[in-house]
Design a protein around this motif. Structure first.
Motif, PDB file in Angstrom:
ATOM      1  N   CYS A  91       0.831  -1.212   0.000  1.00 57.26           N
ATOM      2  CA  CYS A  91       0.000   0.000   0.000  1.00 57.26           C
ATOM      3  C   CYS A  91       0.861   1.256   0.000  1.00 57.26           C
ATOM      4  N   ASP A  92       1.971   1.216   0.712  1.00 58.14           N
ATOM      5  CA  ASP A  92       2.869   2.368   0.763  1.00 58.14           C
ATOM      6  C   ASP A  92       3.473   2.630  -0.615  1.00 58.14           C
ATOM      7  N   GLY A  93       3.869   1.566  -1.320  1.00 55.25           N
ATOM      8  CA  GLY A  93       4.414   1.722  -2.667  1.00 55.25           C
ATOM      9  C   GLY A  93       3.372   2.244  -3.641  1.00 55.25           C
ATOM     10  N   THR A  94       2.145   1.773  -3.511  1.00 53.49           N
ATOM     11  CA  THR A  94       1.060   2.237  -4.377  1.00 53.49           C
ATOM     12  C   THR A  94       0.792   3.719  -4.149  1.00 53.49           C
ATOM     13  N   ALA A  95       0.750   4.133  -2.908  1.00 57.56           N
ATOM     14  CA  ALA A  95       0.509   5.543  -2.588  1.00 57.56           C
ATOM     15  C   ALA A  95       1.663   6.407  -3.084  1.00 57.56           C
ATOM     16  N   ARG A  96       2.899   5.936  -2.920  1.00 55.22           N
ATOM     17  CA  ARG A  96       4.063   6.691  -3.376  1.00 55.22           C
ATOM     18  C   ARG A  96       4.029   6.854  -4.899  1.00 55.22           C
ATOM     19  N   ALA A  97       3.668   5.786  -5.631  1.00 51.21           N
ATOM     20  CA  ALA A  97       3.587   5.859  -7.092  1.00 51.21           C
ATOM     21  C   ALA A  97       2.489   6.831  -7.525  1.00 51.21           C
ATOM     22  N   ARG A  98       1.353   6.829  -6.813  1.00 51.18           N
ATOM     23  CA  ARG A  98       0.271   7.748  -7.135  1.00 51.18           C
ATOM     24  C   ARG A  98       0.702   9.197  -6.933  1.00 51.18           C
ATOM     25  N   ARG A  99       1.379   9.470  -5.815  1.00 51.04           N
ATOM     26  CA  ARG A  99       1.856  10.837  -5.564  1.00 51.04           C
ATOM     27  C   ARG A  99       2.863  11.271  -6.617  1.00 51.04           C
TER      28      ARG A  99
END
Length: 119
Positions: free
Chosen positions: A95-103
């Motif tokens: 989830c942290d990687g997904t959020a970082r990619a979205r940002r």
């Protein structure tokens, strides 16, 4: 959980008892880490700190609730966050990687739109 009366007398008494500065707040003490463990315990006892967010499902020992995917996962699924009291991030690695990619995508889209405006 006790609450502070409108005049803040419980908090003032607490600051006098532990010799805290006048600028100290419940949040600054609760966020200060292990060096102030006795103070943090007293802040929680008095009920003057920020309320803790509780997971909606029971979590077994050796697990932690991920607020991103909304499920309990093994502790090994979480990365280190030295600024948090328990030392782990709120979201799992995925989830942290997904959020970082979205940002990152949002940031580049914003920069590209600015560049297009000035071209």
């Amino acid at each position: 959980m006790n609450t502070i009366d409108p005049q803040g007398n419980a908090w003032e008494e607490f600051k006098r008892e532990f010799g805290l500065d006048s600028w100290s707040t419940p949040h600054s003490i609760a966020a200060d880490g292990a060096s102030l463990a006795p103070l943090r315990a007293e802040v929680e006892r008095l009920g003057v700190g920020r309320p803790r967010k509780q997971p909606p499902v029971p979590v077994a020992d050796g697990e932690r609730y991920c607020w991103g995917c909304q499920s309990p996962l093994p502790i090994a699924s979480f990365t280190v966050d030295r600024y948090r009291a328990d030392g782990l991030k709120l979201n799992c690695r995925k989830c942290d990687g997904t959020a970082r990619a979205r940002r990152k995508r949002e940031r580049y889209a914003r920069l590209n739109s600015r560049a297009a405006e000035h071209a």
